[in-house]
Write a protein that holds these residues in place. Sequence first.
Motif, short mmCIF file in Angstrom:
data_model
loop_
_atom_site.label_atom_id
_atom_site.label_comp_id
_atom_site.label_asym_id
_atom_site.label_seq_id
_atom_site.Cartn_x
_atom_site.Cartn_y
_atom_site.Cartn_z
N ALA A 591 0.83 -1.21 0.00
CA ALA A 591 0.00 0.00 0.00
C ALA A 591 0.87 1.26 0.00
N GLU A 592 1.94 1.26 0.79
CA GLU A 592 2.85 2.41 0.83
C GLU A 592 3.53 2.61 -0.52
N ALA A 593 3.94 1.50 -1.16
CA ALA A 593 4.61 1.60 -2.46
C ALA A 593 3.68 2.20 -3.51
N ARG A 594 2.44 1.74 -3.54
CA ARG A 594 1.50 2.25 -4.54
C ARG A 594 1.18 3.72 -4.30
N ARG A 595 1.08 4.11 -3.01
CA ARG A 595 0.79 5.50 -2.69
C ARG A 595 1.94 6.40 -3.16
N LEU A 596 3.19 5.96 -2.97
CA LEU A 596 4.34 6.75 -3.38
C LEU A 596 4.43 6.86 -4.91
N ILE A 597 4.16 5.76 -5.60
CA ILE A 597 4.19 5.78 -7.08
C ILE A 597 3.10 6.72 -7.60
N ASP A 598 1.90 6.62 -7.01
CA ASP A 598 0.81 7.52 -7.42
C ASP A 598 1.16 8.97 -7.13
N GLY A 599 1.99 9.20 -6.10
CA GLY A 599 2.38 10.56 -5.73
C GLY A 599 3.51 11.12 -6.56
N GLY A 600 4.10 10.31 -7.47
CA GLY A 600 5.12 10.83 -8.38
C GLY A 600 6.49 10.21 -8.26
N VAL A 601 6.69 9.22 -7.37
CA VAL A 601 7.99 8.56 -7.27
C VAL A 601 8.23 7.71 -8.52
N ASP A 602 9.41 7.83 -9.10
CA ASP A 602 9.80 6.98 -10.23
C ASP A 602 9.92 5.54 -9.73
N PRO A 603 9.13 4.60 -10.26
CA PRO A 603 9.19 3.22 -9.76
C PRO A 603 10.58 2.61 -9.83
N HIS A 604 11.40 3.05 -10.78
CA HIS A 604 12.76 2.52 -10.88
C HIS A 604 13.67 3.05 -9.77
N GLU A 605 13.22 4.12 -9.09
CA GLU A 605 13.98 4.68 -7.97
C GLU A 605 13.35 4.30 -6.63
N LEU A 606 12.50 3.28 -6.65
CA LEU A 606 11.88 2.76 -5.43
C LEU A 606 12.37 1.33 -5.22
#
Length: 716
Positions: A591-606
């Motif tokens: 849930a935290e990962a999806r929230r961060l991606i939706d907020g603009g985090v580059d998935p390759h930098e997660l």
Amino acid sequence: MDNPVQLILYPLPGGVTPSRLLAWLCQVTGQEGVAFGAFHIGHGLARVAVAPGLAGRLAGKLDGALFDGVRLQCQVERPVEGDRQRWLEGWKSLLSLEARAEEERLAEEATRGHGKIGLTGLMVQGEEPGIAGRWRWVLGRPKQAPLPPGGPRIDTGKPMLLLPDPLPRDGRGARGLPCVAVRRDGRTVTVLLDNPPDDTEGTWRLVARPDAVTRERMEAALARVAGARDGRMGKLTEVLLGKESPGISKELDENLDWFHAGLNASQKQAVARALAAPDVFLIHGPPGTGKTTTLVELVRQAVKKGQQVLVTAPSNLAVDHLALGLYRAGLEVVRLGHPVRVMEELLPATLEFRLEKHPDWRESRKLAREARGLRDKAERWTRSRPEPGEKQQARDESRKILQDARALERQALRAIVRDCPVVAATATGLEPDILEDRRFDVVVLDEAAQATEPAAWSAVTLADKVVLAGDPCQLPPTVLSEEAARGSLSVSLLERLLGQLGPEHQALLDVQYRMDPGISRFPNEEAYGGRLSDDEAVAMRPVPPWREDILGVWSDGAVRLIDTAGSGWEDQEEEGGASRVNPGEAKQVVAEARRLIDGGVDPHELGIITPYGGQARLIRRMLEDERVEIDSVDGFQGREKDVILLSLVRSNASGEIGFLKEKRRTHVAITRARRLLVVVGDSATLAADPYFEQFFGHHQEAGQARSVYELPDYEG
């Protein structure tokens, strides 16, 4: 033969058999075969037992004699006594325990259906000469049928064994051919082997085997150390074993012309002092302090002084990381090791790539194929029987041509390794057949805290001076045997020397460029006594917009600690019993990962890190996003991402935290993050351990911790 002594012959060409060596010994010395006792051949040298009264005279004749175009050195092996003997036997005992643990792991994998019977029904579909006297076999099923999906795991460099298939009922001929895996695709598997049989007909079975070659190389290095008394190696051995103090650095060169103008003061001091040190120097490089940048500068300065440098590390990835920095800086580098395990950008620096451009190597391959053709011709029956002696004549001619081919190959290898200022290889991948008697002005062992001491000695024995670099606050060497770990196999040479040598022989890189100050504060205080400072550029970085919390729970700080105590999310055994999982915690992490991606985090930098492979597999299935890297702590060592999510997994009524007791595992995980660190874990279970008590307390005091109950989307 009563009380024999050993003659040591080196550097020995690859593929030498005892019978060929015995014939050569008799020819050079004029002795009958009975003058020589037991032989042991391996890793570039031979030990030959002889009577004590003959040893000196035979060594005098053999030292400097030519064998297959190679001028050998010969010495009488001194008996190892007293402390050195006990030291050697102690390490050999620990390596035996580790070998047994590896065998048990392979057996356990077999019982779970992985590699139980190996790949069967294989036929030789192609062969060609490799380097250092080896041959490359391509194996596959008849009529190019696909290989089954099961069987042993085929990793490049993995030791394997080829057996007749089916095995003879009487057991004869089933010793097997040791080989090393090169690659596997859907229809073929490629291996390298030293001494292929003359007859390649029939079918074969490929099975996994313990990595005996690495262990034998380490034991050979330890034996050289135990027997070293004189010369540069003798001096360095006494220093590293703590029997003699290292030399004090000469006056530092204050006028070095720096290649990298942006080095900070601690980096420049480390380079200057390492260059001046006569014997050994240690560089302690905490996460993000520019250790690779510092080592690249050090090697460039050494090469500028006309020195030849060996750069090495425990893993291929770590070797490539440093070698790539040198390669990009314009240095001439030769990378030893199989190209499949080397970064693509470094392929032009590999030994095989460089050999292909060498005229002696091209001629060597032509001769090797010609020799193989003659041998095959000798083994085939034709319509008419060969004339008496014709078959043996073809074999002899084949052997002679093959000797010429190997002599040309060695000539090309020697020229490349001799003339290149920088040689790069893993610490246990330094092959005597290739290096022969090569010694280096400087050996740089990077990530030295991850190398067992015997592995480190494999590289150190080639050094006139050694520089060890790494961070003992990160993961220790990987050791399978708990008993061997307790016996000091898990303590690296770097860690031991940091406690043994004074401050004049070591340097700390003290400015970190990776982590937001909010992330670096805890590891700095806990592991480094507050000695690290944050570079101004890191401290002044603007807060990224995706760090703003839309839930209104967090500030825009760089650390978020989600405490799951009381949630009922308990850890449990993964199905199949291989690892641990915590499904409730995994759901929160996703849930935290999806929230961060939706907020603009580059998935390759997660990156999502967890100490347990089972939890990584579970999160991978739940998230279903291949852009996000999800791995164990070991897989992330030496890496970094803008955002790290850490799942600590352990939560139970008994307070059992497993191998999280090794605090360095958590230290590595939290220091991978550049801009944001999110940790999910149960304080009720973990804080019974002093490290985690400090960890949770620090972040609670800093206002960076929240109970999972405080999250508006908590579902229980």
